[in-house]
Every structure is written in structure tokens, then in C-alpha cells.
Design an enzyme around this catalytic site. Structure first.
Site, PDB file in Angstrom:
ATOM      1  N   GLU A  23      74.585  48.462  57.992  1.00 47.28           N
ATOM      2  CA  GLU A  23      73.978  49.321  56.965  1.00 47.28           C
ATOM      3  C   GLU A  23      73.716  50.713  57.526  1.00 47.28           C
ATOM      4  OE1 GLU A  23      70.992  47.488  54.420  1.00 47.28           O
ATOM      5  OE2 GLU A  23      69.752  49.287  54.650  1.00 47.28           O
ATOM      6  N   ASP A 115      61.700  50.987  45.162  1.00 49.32           N
ATOM      7  CA  ASP A 115      60.239  51.165  45.263  1.00 49.32           C
ATOM      8  C   ASP A 115      59.768  52.115  44.170  1.00 49.32           C
ATOM      9  OD1 ASP A 115      59.641  49.533  47.482  1.00 49.32           O
ATOM     10  OD2 ASP A 115      60.556  51.023  48.807  1.00 49.32           O
TER      11      ASP A 115
HETATM   12  P1  FAD Z   1      63.226  42.542  43.399  1.00 50.63           P
HETATM   13  O1  FAD Z   1      64.067  41.541  44.082  1.00 50.63           O
HETATM   14  O2  FAD Z   1      63.511  42.821  41.973  1.00 50.63           O
HETATM   15  O3  FAD Z   1      61.707  42.164  43.512  1.00 50.63           O
HETATM   16  C1  FAD Z   1      61.138  41.879  44.759  1.00 50.63           C
HETATM   17  C2  FAD Z   1      59.930  40.987  44.545  1.00 50.63           C
HETATM   18  O4  FAD Z   1      58.882  41.721  43.919  1.00 50.63           O
HETATM   19  C3  FAD Z   1      60.228  39.851  43.618  1.00 50.63           C
HETATM   20  O5  FAD Z   1      60.759  38.781  44.336  1.00 50.63           O
HETATM   21  C4  FAD Z   1      58.925  39.570  42.998  1.00 50.63           C
HETATM   22  O6  FAD Z   1      58.205  38.649  43.735  1.00 50.63           O
HETATM   23  C5  FAD Z   1      58.199  40.893  43.010  1.00 50.63           C
HETATM   24  N1  FAD Z   1      58.274  41.481  41.674  1.00 50.63           N
HETATM   25  C6  FAD Z   1      59.181  42.373  41.225  1.00 50.63           C
HETATM   26  N2  FAD Z   1      58.926  42.684  39.947  1.00 50.63           N
HETATM   27  C7  FAD Z   1      57.853  41.972  39.609  1.00 50.63           C
HETATM   28  C8  FAD Z   1      57.099  41.851  38.427  1.00 50.63           C
HETATM   29  N3  FAD Z   1      57.420  42.554  37.341  1.00 50.63           N
HETATM   30  N4  FAD Z   1      56.042  41.014  38.439  1.00 50.63           N
HETATM   31  C9  FAD Z   1      55.714  40.306  39.533  1.00 50.63           C
HETATM   32  N5  FAD Z   1      56.380  40.381  40.674  1.00 50.63           N
HETATM   33  C10 FAD Z   1      57.428  41.190  40.715  1.00 50.63           C
HETATM   34  N6  FAD Z   1      65.241  50.555  48.586  1.00 50.63           N
HETATM   35  C11 FAD Z   1      65.833  51.724  48.215  1.00 50.63           C
HETATM   36  O7  FAD Z   1      65.170  52.573  47.594  1.00 50.63           O
HETATM   37  N7  FAD Z   1      67.139  51.992  48.512  1.00 50.63           N
HETATM   38  C12 FAD Z   1      67.930  51.104  49.174  1.00 50.63           C
HETATM   39  O8  FAD Z   1      69.105  51.369  49.426  1.00 50.63           O
HETATM   40  C13 FAD Z   1      67.346  49.850  49.572  1.00 50.63           C
HETATM   41  N8  FAD Z   1      68.075  48.907  50.208  1.00 50.63           N
HETATM   42  C14 FAD Z   1      67.511  47.702  50.524  1.00 50.63           C
HETATM   43  C15 FAD Z   1      68.305  46.722  51.129  1.00 50.63           C
HETATM   44  C16 FAD Z   1      67.767  45.478  51.468  1.00 50.63           C
HETATM   45  C17 FAD Z   1      68.656  44.431  52.103  1.00 50.63           C
HETATM   46  C18 FAD Z   1      66.393  45.210  51.206  1.00 50.63           C
HETATM   47  C19 FAD Z   1      65.783  43.894  51.596  1.00 50.63           C
HETATM   48  C20 FAD Z   1      65.592  46.177  50.606  1.00 50.63           C
HETATM   49  C21 FAD Z   1      66.130  47.431  50.240  1.00 50.63           C
HETATM   50  N9  FAD Z   1      65.372  48.415  49.612  1.00 50.63           N
HETATM   51  C22 FAD Z   1      65.961  49.610  49.248  1.00 50.63           C
HETATM   52  C23 FAD Z   1      63.936  48.201  49.350  1.00 50.63           C
HETATM   53  C24 FAD Z   1      63.657  47.679  47.929  1.00 50.63           C
HETATM   54  O9  FAD Z   1      64.094  48.640  46.973  1.00 50.63           O
HETATM   55  C25 FAD Z   1      62.158  47.449  47.796  1.00 50.63           C
HETATM   56  O10 FAD Z   1      61.746  46.398  48.613  1.00 50.63           O
HETATM   57  C26 FAD Z   1      61.646  47.276  46.367  1.00 50.63           C
HETATM   58  O11 FAD Z   1      60.227  47.292  46.386  1.00 50.63           O
HETATM   59  C27 FAD Z   1      62.059  45.985  45.711  1.00 50.63           C
HETATM   60  O12 FAD Z   1      63.346  46.035  45.257  1.00 50.63           O
HETATM   61  P2  FAD Z   1      64.157  44.640  45.168  1.00 50.63           P
HETATM   62  O13 FAD Z   1      65.445  44.819  44.494  1.00 50.63           O
HETATM   63  O14 FAD Z   1      64.142  44.007  46.467  1.00 50.63           O
HETATM   64  O15 FAD Z   1      63.169  43.903  44.137  1.00 50.63           O
END
Ligand code: FAD
Length: 298
Positions: A23, A115
Site C-alpha cells: 500500500e 473517517d
Molecule cells: P466500515 O467498514 O463501513 O465501518 C467500520 C466499523 O464502524 C463497522 O464495522 C461498524 O462497527 C462501525 N460503524 C460504521 N458505521 C456505523 C453505524 N452507522 N453505526 C454503528 N456502527 C457503525 N481511510 C481513508 O480515508 N482513505 C483510505 O485510503 C483508507 N484506506 C484504508 C485501508 C484499510 C485496509 C483500512 C483498514 C482502513 C483504511 N482507511 C482509509 C480508514 C477507514 O476509512 C476508517 O477506519 C473509517 O473510519 C472506516 O471506514 P471503513 O470502510 O473501514 O468502515
């Protein structure tokens, strides 16, 4: 692997060779651009399964992510995966980005909710007219093209999540929408990863859950970042860096030893897919891949 450790319980019995992905983040300026491309060129001969390019918080790097992905397609043999989030954009705007990737030949997207624009810790509110969450985005991507879609997973629970069950529900929703691989948040205690994978399998989640490995290039910033992301810092890790604030060379060797130990243990437990958060630096990751048996051009 490095040290023979027979009799360890194996997670998924797996006789395949090692497969790695790297990455990168898009550069902010010319100096960072040069560093990124040096790292890419050093890691390219290891033939990773794919390389991914992050999408800045708040959608701040949309153009730079796109430009980096496009250049990877144009100038390298690598298969790029573009990260994409739901933050600060309407569905139409995000769909345009996805269609743009489809047009230039990108076949893999890492779909994330992202985020909140105010940063980790703020409440997340979907953008008006935007995708609701990562599962919704996965569905949108799959409607637009035949993309491979990877998503996130959190062995130590996402900081916003009330409990691990909510996390598994979200992971299942992303899989139901078409995700075929989960990449984990980084962790330093392998036990949390083993337990997480076991718990996921018990819940009928069968897609690969690839460990995300972070080299501790700088312990202070890594531990600050870990606290924000909800990743634990084992006391042994903190102890390993004690007293090394003014000793960069020993810090580097310690960091490499720790990473080798972590990856070696994962390998001994049957893990064959590894995703490395390179921080746009090649040397650590290259070294660990070498220890995993990867050789240039092989
Ligand atoms: P999701 O998988 O949609 O949610 C994560 C968790 O939050 C869920 O499992 C759930 O428990 C909780 N949650 C979410 N919504 C709700 C709700 N409405 N009610 C209750 N609980 C809820 N960020 C960036 O900005 N750019 C990037 O390129 C980037 N790359 C990443 C790559 C990886 C491999 C990882 C692990 C993270 C990355 N992130 C990135 C960070 C990520 O965007 C943040 O962690 C963000 O807060 C959650 O996005 P997600 O898609 O993981 O969320």
C-alpha cells in the site's frame, strides 16, 4: 520460515506460496513523488498480487490518487487497486470516479466509508446524496463495473463500533454487496488477528482476511496513530523502543527485527497473504519479503 517452530496451531491449512500486496499513499509534492517512485521501483520486481493507493481523508487526494493509479498502469507491470471513500462527495461524483477508473483499465477498488471530515472521534454523518457506508459503496462499484472489491476489517474493533458483533455485521454487509477480500487494520499482537479470523469463520465469513502489516518506522508516531485507530500497543513493543530516541540506527534494526518476528509467526500459523503498509518506503518491506522467500523476478 526464519525459525523452525513446529506444532503451532494453524489457522487455515494453506500450502500455497506467499502472496504480498503493497500500500502506498499519493505524494503531496515533488520530493515525496520521487520517494514514492523509488519505493515502487524497488518493490516492483517482487511481483506483488497488487499495489494499492490510498485516498486522502475527506477525499482530499482524489486527483493525486487517480494520477498515481494511472501512472502505475501506464509505466509499470503492477496491478493497481484504487482506494475510495464515501466522504464529502455525492453518489454521482463518486460514480464518476469509479467510471473513470473503469475507463482507464483499473480492475480493483478498496472500498471504504472513510473517517468523518472532522477526523477520527467525530460522529460520522453520510454526505447528503452520497453513499451511506462502505457496504453501500461496494454495491455501487459492483453495479458500475466488474471490479474486484476489497474492504477493511478491524481485529481490535473499529473505534466507533459498540462491539465486535457490529463489526462482523458490517463486514458481512460488505461481503453481501460484493466484496471478495478484507484487509485488516494493522495490529502488533498476532493473537488478536488469529482470534478475529477464527471468530469470523465461525460466523460463516469465508473471504480471505489479509493481515495489514505496518513497519514501525517511528515508534512515537506509530503508537499515536494506533491509539486513534484502536490498535493495541503490547508492552513488549513499547519496551523494545525504550531508550532509543537518539539512536536511529538501533531503532531501525529493532523495527526490522520486530516486523520479521511478527510476519514469521503469521507464516508459521499458515498465513500466506500479506498486505504491507509501506509508508512509501521500500527497504523494510523488501527485507521482510526476502525473508518470506520472495525473490526479484521469480
Ligand atoms: P466500515 O467498514 O463501513 O465501518 C467500520 C466499523 O464502524 C463497522 O464495522 C461498524 O462497527 C462501525 N460503524 C460504521 N458505521 C456505523 C453505524 N452507522 N453505526 C454503528 N456502527 C457503525 N481511510 C481513508 O480515508 N482513505 C483510505 O485510503 C483508507 N484506506 C484504508 C485501508 C484499510 C485496509 C483500512 C483498514 C482502513 C483504511 N482507511 C482509509 C480508514 C477507514 O476509512 C476508517 O477506519 C473509517 O473510519 C472506516 O471506514 P471503513 O470502510 O473501514 O468502515
Amino acid at each position: 520460515m526464519l525459525v523452525q517452530t513446529p506444532n503451532k496451531a494453524r489457522l487455515d491449512e494453506d500450502t500455497r506460496g506467499v502472496s504480498v500486496s503493497f500500500e502506498f499513499f499519493p505524494p503531496h509534492d515533488d520530493k515525496m513523488d520521487a520517494a514514492l517512485w523509488t519505493a515502487i521501483r524497488e518493490l516492483e520486481p517482487l511481483s506483488p498480487a497488487f499495489v494499492s493507493v490510498t485516498y486522502g481523508a475527506g477525499g482530499s487526494t482524489r486527483e493525486r490518487t487517480h494520477a498515481t493509479v494511472e501512472r502505475l498502469l501506464r509505466e509499470t507491470t503492477l496491478k493497481p487497486a484504487a482506494h475510495l471513500t464515501c466522504v464529502a462527495a455525492t453518489r454521482a461524483e463518486i460514480d464518476e470516479v469509479i467510471s473513470g477508473y473503469k475507463e482507464i483499465g483499473v480492475r480493483h477498488i478498496v472500498a471504504l466509508r472513510g473517517d468523518p471530515p472532522g477526523g477520527i472521534g467525530e460522529a460520522y454523518t453520510p454526505f447528503p446524496g452520497g453513499y451511506e457506508n462502505a457496504a453501500d459503496l461496494v454495491g455501487g462499484i459492483r453495479r458500475i463495473g466488474d471490479f474486484e472489491v476489497s474492504v477493511s476489517a478491524y481485529p481490535e474493533k473499529h473505534p466507533e463500533s459498540p462491539d465486535i458483533e457490529t463489526d462482523f455485521d458490517m463486514l458481512k454487509a460488505k461481503i453481501d454487496a460484493g466484496a471478495t477480500r478484507a484487509i485488516t487494520q494493522f495490529f502488533f499482537d498476532n493473537r488478536v488477528y488469529y482470534d478475529y479470523v477464527e471468530a469470523a469463520r465461525k460466523r460463516g465469513i469465508t473471504i480471505p482476511i489479509v493481515p495489514g502489516i505496518l513497519p514501525v518506522l517511528n515508534f512515537k508516531s506509530a503508537s499515536g496513530f494506533a491509539t486513534k485507530c484502536g490498535a493495541g500497543i503490547p508492552p513488549a513493543l513499547a519496551r523494545a523502543f525504550e531508550g532509543l530516541d537518539n539512536d536511529a540506527e538501533t531503532r531501525r534494526l529493532v523495527a526490522a527485527a520486530i516486523m520479521a518476528e511478527q510476519v514469521s509467526d503469521l507464516h508459521d500459523h499458515g498465513v500466506r497473504d500479506f498486505h504491507f503498509y509501506t509508508m512509501n518506503r521500500a527497504r523494510f518491506v523488501y527485507t521482510i519479503c526476502h525473508l518470506l522467500g520472495l525473490r526479484p523476478g521469480a
